[in-house]
Scaffold this motif. Structure first.
Motif, short mmCIF file in Angstrom:
data_model
loop_
_atom_site.label_atom_id
_atom_site.label_comp_id
_atom_site.label_asym_id
_atom_site.label_seq_id
_atom_site.Cartn_x
_atom_site.Cartn_y
_atom_site.Cartn_z
N GLU A 77 10.65 34.73 43.24
CA GLU A 77 9.21 34.50 43.30
C GLU A 77 8.88 33.02 43.17
N VAL A 78 9.64 32.31 42.34
CA VAL A 78 9.47 30.86 42.21
C VAL A 78 9.76 30.19 43.55
N ALA A 79 10.88 30.57 44.17
CA ALA A 79 11.25 29.98 45.45
C ALA A 79 10.20 30.25 46.52
N LEU A 80 9.70 31.48 46.55
CA LEU A 80 8.75 31.87 47.59
C LEU A 80 7.39 31.20 47.41
N ASN A 81 6.94 31.08 46.18
CA ASN A 81 5.59 30.61 45.92
C ASN A 81 5.48 29.13 45.58
N LEU A 82 6.56 28.54 45.08
CA LEU A 82 6.48 27.16 44.59
C LEU A 82 7.32 26.17 45.38
N SER A 83 8.23 26.64 46.22
CA SER A 83 9.07 25.68 46.93
C SER A 83 9.36 26.04 48.37
N PHE A 84 8.90 27.17 48.85
CA PHE A 84 9.26 27.62 50.20
C PHE A 84 8.79 26.63 51.26
N LEU A 85 9.74 26.13 52.05
CA LEU A 85 9.49 25.20 53.16
C LEU A 85 8.80 23.90 52.73
N SER A 86 8.96 23.52 51.47
CA SER A 86 8.38 22.25 51.02
C SER A 86 9.25 21.67 49.90
N LYS A 87 9.24 20.38 49.78
CA LYS A 87 9.98 19.71 48.72
C LYS A 87 9.19 19.81 47.42
N SER A 88 9.85 20.24 46.37
CA SER A 88 9.18 20.32 45.08
C SER A 88 10.23 20.34 43.98
N ALA A 89 9.76 20.33 42.75
CA ALA A 89 10.67 20.39 41.61
C ALA A 89 11.41 21.71 41.56
N TYR A 90 10.94 22.69 42.33
CA TYR A 90 11.54 24.02 42.30
C TYR A 90 12.46 24.26 43.50
N GLU A 91 12.79 23.23 44.22
CA GLU A 91 13.71 23.38 45.34
C GLU A 91 15.06 23.88 44.82
N GLY A 92 15.67 24.81 45.53
CA GLY A 92 16.95 25.35 45.11
C GLY A 92 16.87 26.67 44.37
N TYR A 93 15.65 27.13 44.09
CA TYR A 93 15.52 28.39 43.34
C TYR A 93 15.89 29.60 44.19
N ALA A 94 15.82 29.50 45.49
CA ALA A 94 16.28 30.61 46.34
C ALA A 94 17.78 30.83 46.14
N LYS A 95 18.53 29.75 46.12
CA LYS A 95 19.98 29.82 45.89
C LYS A 95 20.27 30.35 44.49
N LYS A 96 19.48 29.90 43.51
CA LYS A 96 19.67 30.38 42.14
C LYS A 96 19.42 31.87 42.06
N SER A 97 18.39 32.33 42.74
CA SER A 97 18.09 33.76 42.77
C SER A 97 19.24 34.53 43.41
N PHE A 98 19.70 34.05 44.55
CA PHE A 98 20.79 34.72 45.25
C PHE A 98 22.04 34.80 44.38
N ASP A 99 22.37 33.72 43.71
CA ASP A 99 23.58 33.70 42.89
C ASP A 99 23.48 34.67 41.70
N VAL A 100 22.35 34.66 41.02
CA VAL A 100 22.18 35.56 39.87
C VAL A 100 22.25 37.02 40.31
N LEU A 101 21.55 37.35 41.38
CA LEU A 101 21.53 38.74 41.85
C LEU A 101 22.86 39.15 42.45
N THR A 102 23.60 38.20 43.03
CA THR A 102 24.92 38.51 43.57
C THR A 102 25.88 38.92 42.47
N GLU A 103 25.77 38.29 41.31
CA GLU A 103 26.63 38.67 40.19
C GLU A 103 26.40 40.13 39.81
N LEU A 104 25.15 40.56 39.81
CA LEU A 104 24.84 41.96 39.52
C LEU A 104 25.28 42.86 40.66
#
Length: 255
Positions: A77-104
């Motif tokens: 949700e952070v990636a989608l709402n705060l960094s999607f297709l734009s540079k921001s302090a939250y860039e990279g959260y899509a990858k973080k989401s993918f990695d956390v959920l991949t572990e599960l």
């Protein structure tokens, strides 16, 4: 290197077998859904920032699989709402989401009833990584993951079709082979909701009715679209779901 890591990860987790819908307890799925609702489908960016601090603190205090799921979904949700297709302090959260959920996703110990949510948000996170890295191969892989999630869990949870439809509706027209799911998936959710009123919650249905109408704006479907927009508005009196978008689209279609 980052793209290679993602691809290798997908190949690795594909070797794990997961419980199918026939092995899942529907009551447990609903109980888990309730515990995840406050981190799913968020639209208030200020609330997301506050929630991020809360969920990260909860996970540090108790790294349970439920809290890990909440963390991975909220990163999405952070990636989608705060960094999607734009540079921001939250860039990279899509990858973080993918990695956390991949572990599960990769762990055979993960509670089967968590899998409809983990698999769906993981696939969506991968689509966001694709957009961020401009790697179209990852988008195709994301839709393969969506297809698997729909086949396994679509009968017990709205999440696989809802997440796939949500990604599909935002694709450019030339991705027509994938964009078609925006029409198919939201229609499927509505049909399942008509059979079982507990299939999806009010927020999901508010977004779903709006999304269906967005995909059916021609004269042929205008009457039904306006009915569904009315439902989207009625279900969301506090504006936490699809109300605002539904009101805007209804006003446009009524002109």
């Amino acid at each position: 290197m980052r793209q290679l890591f993602i691809t290798l990860t997908i190949c690795t987790v594909a070797t794990f077998s997961k419980a199918t819908a026939q092995q899942i307890d529907l009551v447990k799925v609903k109980n888990i859904e309730v515990q995840l609702e406050d981190v799913m489908e968020l639209i208030d960016t200020a609330a997301i920032r506050i929630k991020l601090n809360e969920v990260e603190a909860s996970y540090r205090a108790d790294p349970s699989e439920l809290n890990k799921s909440r963390l991975g979904i909220l990163y999405h949700e952070v990636a989608l709402n705060l960094s999607f297709l734009s540079k921001s302090a939250y860039e990279g959260y899509a990858k973080k989401s993918f990695d956390v959920l991949t572990e599960l996703f990769a762990s055979p110990a993960t509670t089967p009833e968590l899998m409809p949510f983990v698999a769906s948000y993981r696939a969506s996170a991968l689509s966001l990584v694709s957009a961020e890295t401009k790697n179209l191969k990852l988008l195709s892989e994301a839709f393969n993951e969506f297809q698997s999630a729909v086949e396994k869990y679509g009968s017990v949870s709205y999440c696989p079709e809802f997440m796939r439809g949500s990604v599909a509706e935002n694709l450019p027209w030339f991705f027509f082979s994938k964009a078609k799911f925006a029409r198919l998936d939201f229609q499927s959710i509505i049909q399942k909701q008509e059979v079982n009123v507990d299939y999806a919650n009010w927020k999901i249905m508010s977004f779903t009715y709006w999304a269906w109408a967005k995909q059916h704006q021609s004269k042929k479907y205008r009457k039904q679209a306006i009915i569904y927009l009315g439902k989207a508005i009625e279900l969301d009196p506090n504006g936490e779901g699809g109300r605002k978008r539904a009101e805007e689209l209804k006003a446009k279609m009524m002109r």
